[in-house]
Write a protein that holds these residues in place. Structure first.
Motif, PDB file in Angstrom:
ATOM      1  N   PRO A  47       0.674  -1.141   0.000  1.00 31.04           N
ATOM      2  CA  PRO A  47      -0.016  -0.026  -0.057  1.00 31.04           C
ATOM      3  C   PRO A  47       0.895   1.223  -0.040  1.00 31.04           C
ATOM      4  O   PRO A  47       0.388   2.375  -0.624  1.00 31.04           O
ATOM      5  N   ALA A  48       1.848   1.371   0.725  1.00 35.35           N
ATOM      6  CA  ALA A  48       2.764   2.544   0.802  1.00 35.35           C
ATOM      7  C   ALA A  48       3.364   3.161  -0.658  1.00 35.35           C
ATOM      8  O   ALA A  48       3.230   4.252  -0.932  1.00 35.35           O
ATOM      9  N   VAL A  49       3.897   2.134  -1.266  1.00 37.44           N
ATOM     10  CA  VAL A  49       4.389   2.376  -2.522  1.00 37.44           C
ATOM     11  C   VAL A  49       3.355   2.461  -3.483  1.00 37.44           C
ATOM     12  O   VAL A  49       3.378   3.494  -4.370  1.00 37.44           O
ATOM     13  N   ALA A  50       2.195   2.110  -3.378  1.00 40.69           N
ATOM     14  CA  ALA A  50       1.066   2.268  -4.276  1.00 40.69           C
ATOM     15  C   ALA A  50       0.518   3.765  -4.089  1.00 40.69           C
ATOM     16  O   ALA A  50       0.002   4.184  -4.941  1.00 40.69           O
ATOM     17  N   ALA A  51       0.377   4.164  -2.995  1.00 44.66           N
ATOM     18  CA  ALA A  51       0.078   5.492  -2.572  1.00 44.66           C
ATOM     19  C   ALA A  51       0.799   6.461  -3.134  1.00 44.66           C
ATOM     20  O   ALA A  51       0.408   7.211  -3.956  1.00 44.66           O
ATOM     21  N   SER A  52       2.100   6.511  -3.072  1.00 46.21           N
ATOM     22  CA  SER A  52       3.204   7.151  -3.620  1.00 46.21           C
ATOM     23  C   SER A  52       3.168   7.097  -5.328  1.00 46.21           C
ATOM     24  O   SER A  52       3.235   8.273  -6.002  1.00 46.21           O
ATOM     25  N   SER A  53       3.072   5.937  -5.760  1.00 48.95           N
ATOM     26  CA  SER A  53       3.063   5.828  -7.354  1.00 48.95           C
ATOM     27  C   SER A  53       1.768   6.319  -7.835  1.00 48.95           C
ATOM     28  O   SER A  53       1.725   6.908  -8.931  1.00 48.95           O
ATOM     29  N   ALA A  54       0.778   6.201  -7.121  1.00 52.32           N
ATOM     30  CA  ALA A  54      -0.569   6.863  -7.406  1.00 52.32           C
ATOM     31  C   ALA A  54      -0.521   8.226  -7.682  1.00 52.32           C
ATOM     32  O   ALA A  54      -1.065   8.846  -8.516  1.00 52.32           O
ATOM     33  N   PHE A  55       0.031   8.910  -6.890  1.00 50.33           N
ATOM     34  CA  PHE A  55       0.281  10.416  -6.898  1.00 50.33           C
ATOM     35  C   PHE A  55       1.142  10.835  -8.364  1.00 50.33           C
ATOM     36  O   PHE A  55       0.536  11.782  -9.034  1.00 50.33           O
ATOM     37  N   GLY A  56       1.924   9.902  -8.651  1.00 48.47           N
ATOM     38  CA  GLY A  56       2.816  10.189  -9.941  1.00 48.47           C
ATOM     39  C   GLY A  56       1.811   9.957 -11.189  1.00 48.47           C
ATOM     40  O   GLY A  56       1.809  10.742 -11.993  1.00 48.47           O
ATOM     41  N   THR A 137       6.643  12.093   2.924  1.00 50.27           N
ATOM     42  CA  THR A 137       6.562  11.438   4.207  1.00 50.27           C
ATOM     43  C   THR A 137       6.141   9.995   4.237  1.00 50.27           C
ATOM     44  O   THR A 137       6.147   9.295   5.237  1.00 50.27           O
ATOM     45  N   ILE A 138       6.175   9.454   2.837  1.00 49.10           N
ATOM     46  CA  ILE A 138       5.668   7.948   2.794  1.00 49.10           C
ATOM     47  C   ILE A 138       6.906   6.824   2.893  1.00 49.10           C
ATOM     48  O   ILE A 138       6.722   6.043   3.651  1.00 49.10           O
ATOM     49  N   PRO A 139       7.893   7.199   2.299  1.00 49.02           N
ATOM     50  CA  PRO A 139       9.058   6.305   2.125  1.00 49.02           C
ATOM     51  C   PRO A 139       9.606   6.365   3.811  1.00 49.02           C
ATOM     52  O   PRO A 139       9.501   6.906   4.564  1.00 49.02           O
ATOM     53  N   THR A 140      10.518   5.182   4.076  1.00 47.41           N
ATOM     54  CA  THR A 140      10.990   4.956   5.404  1.00 47.41           C
ATOM     55  C   THR A 140      12.357   5.042   5.205  1.00 47.41           C
ATOM     56  O   THR A 140      13.144   4.768   6.384  1.00 47.41           O
ATOM     57  N   SER A 141      12.977   4.752   4.019  1.00 48.37           N
ATOM     58  CA  SER A 141      14.492   4.771   3.872  1.00 48.37           C
ATOM     59  C   SER A 141      14.848   5.209   2.626  1.00 48.37           C
ATOM     60  O   SER A 141      14.088   5.546   1.485  1.00 48.37           O
ATOM     61  N   VAL A 142      16.074   5.425   2.276  1.00 46.81           N
ATOM     62  CA  VAL A 142      16.658   6.018   1.173  1.00 46.81           C
ATOM     63  C   VAL A 142      16.334   5.140   0.018  1.00 46.81           C
ATOM     64  O   VAL A 142      15.996   5.377  -1.246  1.00 46.81           O
ATOM     65  N   ALA A 143      16.480   3.605   0.073  1.00 47.02           N
ATOM     66  CA  ALA A 143      16.094   2.698  -0.860  1.00 47.02           C
ATOM     67  C   ALA A 143      14.684   2.615  -1.177  1.00 47.02           C
ATOM     68  O   ALA A 143      14.301   2.774  -2.405  1.00 47.02           O
ATOM     69  N   ALA A 144      13.797   2.969  -0.023  1.00 42.74           N
ATOM     70  CA  ALA A 144      12.234   3.095  -0.492  1.00 42.74           C
ATOM     71  C   ALA A 144      12.070   4.175  -1.264  1.00 42.74           C
ATOM     72  O   ALA A 144      11.195   4.111  -1.901  1.00 42.74           O
ATOM     73  N   ALA A 145      12.535   5.232  -0.704  1.00 43.11           N
ATOM     74  CA  ALA A 145      12.432   6.636  -1.613  1.00 43.11           C
ATOM     75  C   ALA A 145      12.790   6.403  -3.122  1.00 43.11           C
ATOM     76  O   ALA A 145      12.010   6.905  -4.021  1.00 43.11           O
ATOM     77  N   ALA A 146      13.769   5.764  -3.366  1.00 43.34           N
ATOM     78  CA  ALA A 146      14.343   5.645  -4.578  1.00 43.34           C
ATOM     79  C   ALA A 146      13.136   4.627  -5.521  1.00 43.34           C
ATOM     80  O   ALA A 146      12.971   5.118  -6.598  1.00 43.34           O
ATOM     81  N   VAL A 147      12.662   3.745  -4.755  1.00 40.51           N
ATOM     82  CA  VAL A 147      11.417   2.728  -5.359  1.00 40.51           C
ATOM     83  C   VAL A 147      10.300   3.523  -5.565  1.00 40.51           C
ATOM     84  O   VAL A 147       9.832   3.532  -6.718  1.00 40.51           O
TER      85      VAL A 147
END
Length: 741
Positions: A47-56, A137-147
């Motif tokens: 869900p977290a990545v889905a929310a972020s990618s949905a904004f894109g 505010t959604i990612p939890t790490s640098v790697a997650a932010a890159a994803v």
């Protein structure tokens, strides 16, 4: 206008819902792209990545709805990529308040300056800053932010791919722009039948020119019927005006006027038929009565002189329009060369009677080439965009003031949101950035619309959440549904679009596990805070348009004067080698006129008093300058052919027009009355040498008349009441004082 009335007007504007033509297929395509991105992200990443990618994907789809002639896939890719970059860099600094605040200020200031490039770039840049405040505010790490950033780019790619794979009415916007230009001229021809000096708004022609500026890739695929017709339409307008105007055409009444009315009605029918064919990509179907009117041999027997020449040119131009618009929709652009500028006809002043199908080609008139106007690619656009932003870095520039305002409000809103005990403090700066615009009316109306739409959208979404208790999958589906509704209704009004966006955000964050009680109350309060900050910022640091009206008017006077001078100069240099380009001067005059009209529209709702230019004076001055451009257009319709005899006196008049209008523009800016002594002297000298063509002399006289009308419009000071020896006061028409003793 008082502040209270200005607030009422802008609030009413923000809450207005308009009836617009909806595009359900385009909205469904954008929602489908969003659904694909959310579905894949939920399945693969959660869900977290889905929310972020949905904004894109959401922002990339919005970019494709902007009024831009650039290919939609490019806009989607640019939006998704820029949002991904903003999110990743923002996350890297997000753990350090001061560092993130500095980045926010830099990003916001650049987004504010980007309005100098154009509204499409400004909207995309502002939206990226606003959405970045949420996505960091959604990612939890640098790697997650890159994803997350990579999935935003993927969202842009998905939307771009859908535009390519499932085009909805390919080239539809370009067809509509050209068809609207031809339809506007058809309406103009019909109005000229009843009002020989009817006004014409050049905005459809300007939109058609913008649509004709295409990228090299578009130029290879453009339909055949979109070639050349725009240039022909540009040349039809002055011919229509010169045919109808009694000053250079035929008398107000009589057999000649009746014939002109018939020709104008037929021209309107032909132009309407061409507009319908281009809009729908179908063959041209001209009413037989219109063709019979243009074919009749009576024209040459009834009309003579300038009116006959105008009718001949109009017939040739209408034939060119039909030839261009009557091709098959699927004909490739390269199958047939773009129509070249027709050569001057080899006609003599005999009594030969023209017929429409065999009418001679329109005489050579200086104009822009008919080759495609190429638009630079996105990368090639960067240097010119940087130059435009650098040019706007002036304290008196509305763009620079907007950049400063929005930066200060974003920083203050973020600090206040962090300090207040609500959590999710980014709602305040996000709301402020989304509503702020370079002008007063849009900023205040959007602030009201955003708060009203937020209340409605949040209330509806909250009620649905409490009733249905949706899980992750259902929340994602509801978010896609709300986004689709926003795509469908976004042009009906800001309040409707904002209601859909608010519900979309509630469901999207609910998909990632946040309860409505964690987002709804703070969202409403902080959205109100952001809107209030935006409104206060404009009141404290405004960029009022009212005080700049004289500058806008002076710019229009300068542009109109140079256009008129370029036209007159061609009578002195028929070959066109030693005088300015008429077409470029005309385009500059149109741009100045549109800038003036936009400034007047913005100024009428501002809560400030006029400074030296009342509304009545502005309206009279606008009419005078519009008449100046119209007279120059009439003279352009009768420009001499390349082998015509030069008129040396025209060069002196052209120079006098350039010098006097430049000096007059300076006088307008300094609140002085412009004088036209040089133009008057040049005309008197020309009269002494003799003028072979009455159209030329009549047009030159009308130019001076319109300039004097402009001075009269700006002369708003009451005349002195002088008393002569008998004790009688001179009336307001006496500006010379008592007679000399």
């Amino acid at each position: 206008m008082t502040w209270l009335r200005a607030l009422k007007v802008t609030a009413r504007s923000g809450l207005t819902v308009e009836r617009k033509r909806l595009e359900p297929l385009v909205a469904a395509r954008g929602a489908a792209g969003l659904a694909i991105v959310i579905g894949v992200s939920l399945t693969v990443f959660g869900p977290a990545v889905a929310a972020s990618s949905a904004f894109g994907a959401f922002q990339a789809a919005i970019a494709t709805f902007q009024r831009s002639w650039r290919p939609r896939p490019e806009l989607a890719l640019a939006s998704g990529t820029s949002l991904a970059l903003s999110t990743f860099i923002g996350y890297l600094t997000g753990s350090h308040l001061l560092l993130f605040l500095a980045l926010l200020c830099l990003w916001t200031f650049l987004a504010g300056l980007s309005w100098a490039v154009g509204p499409t770039v400004g909207i995309i840049a502002s939206s990226n800053v606003a959405i970045m405040l949420v996505t960091v505010t959604i990612p939890t790490s640098v790697a997650a932010a890159a994803v997350h950033a990579a999935m935003m780019v993927a969202g842009g790619f998905v939307q771009a791919a859908l535009v390519i794979l499932f085009p909805v009415r390919r080239w539809g916007a370009h067809r509509d722009a050209l068809a609207d230009a031809l339809a506007a001229e058809a309406d103009y021809a019909r109005r000229l039948r009843h009002d020989p000096v009817a006004p014409f708004d050049p905005e459809p022609l300007m939109a058609a020119r913008d649509a004709a500026t295409i990228t090299p890739r578009q130029a290879r695929r453009r339909p055949r019927e979109l070639h050349g017709a725009r240039g022909i339409a540009e040349r039809i307008r002055p011919v229509l005006a010169s045919l109808a105007d009694p000053a250079v055409g035929v008398p107000h009444e009589g057999e000649e006027r009746d014939r002109v009315r018939e020709i104008l009605a037929a021209a309107g029918a032909v132009l309407d038929a061409a507009a319908r064919a281009i809009r729908h990509g179908e063959p041209v179907r001209v009413p037989p009565a219109a063709m019979a009117t243009l074919k009749t041999p009576d024209t040459g027997a009834i009309l003579t002189g300038p009116a006959y020449r105008a009718a001949t040119r109009l017939g040739a131009l209408l034939r060119d329009v039909l030839e261009t618009a009557g091709t098959t929709q699927n004909t490739p652009a390269h199958d047939k060369a773009t129509p070249q500028t027709p050569q001057a006809p080899q006609t003599s002043q005999t009594s030969q009677t023209p017929q429409a199908p065999q009418m001679p080609q329109a005489p050579q008139i200086p104009q822009a080439p008919q080759n495609p106007l190429l638009r630079p690619s996105l990368l090639a656009l960067v240097p010119s965009a940087l130059r435009a932003m650098r040019a706007a870095l002036r304290h008196e520039s509305p763009i620079a003031r907007h950049a400063i305002r929005v930066t200060a409000v974003a920083a203050a809103g973020y600090l206040l949101g962090t300090w207040l005990p609500f959590g999710h403090g980014y709602w305040a700066p996000m709301a402020a950035v989304m509503v702020m615009r370079p002008d007063f009316s849009q900023t205040y109306s959007r602030a009201v619309a955003r708060f009203g739409g937020t209340l409605v959208g949040v209330a509806l979404a909250t009620a649905l959440v409490q009733l249905a208790h949706p899980g992750t999958g259902l929340s994602a589906a509801l978010a896609v549904l709300c986004a689709g509704m926003m795509y469908l209704l976004m042009r009906t009004g800001h309040v409707v679009a904002q209601a859909c966006v608010s519900a979309y955000v509630v469901f999207l964050l609910g998909m990632s596990g946040q309860q409505w009680t964690q987002t709804v109350p703070e969202r409403v309060v902080l959205t109100l805070l952001g809107g209030v900050l935006a409104m206060i910022a404009y009141a404290l640091y405004p960029a009022w348009e009212t005080p700049r009206l004289r500058t806008r008017l002076a710019d229009w006077l300068t542009a109109d004067g140079r256009y008129a001078a370029a036209v007159v100069d061609h009578y002195a240099h028929p070959a066109g080698k030693a005088c300015p380009d008429v077409r470029q001067a005309l385009l500059a005059a149109r741009d100045a006129r549109v800038a003036w009209q936009e400034a007047v529209d913005r100024a009428k709702n501002e809560p400030v008093r006029h400074r030296g230019l009342s509304r009545a004076a502005a309206a009279d001055a606008e009419r005078a300058l519009a008449q100046l451009g119209r007279v120059a257009m009439l003279m352009e319709a009768h420009l001499p052919e390349r082998d015509a005899t030069p008129v040396p006196a025209a060069a002196r008049l052209a120079e006098a027009l350039r010098m006097s209008t430049d000096q007059g523009a300076k006088a307008v800016r300094e609140r002085r009355l412009p004088r036209w002594d040089a133009v008057r002297a040049a005309l008197e000298q020309w009269d002494g040498e003799g003028v072979p063509d009455r159209v030329v002399r009549r047009g030159a006289g009308l130019l001076l008349d319109t300039l004097e009308e402009l001075s009269d419009a700006l002369d708003t000071a009451p005349p002195p009441m002088l008393v002569d020896g008998s004790g009688t006061a001179n009336g307001p028409g006496d500006r010379k004082g008592p007679p000399a003793r």
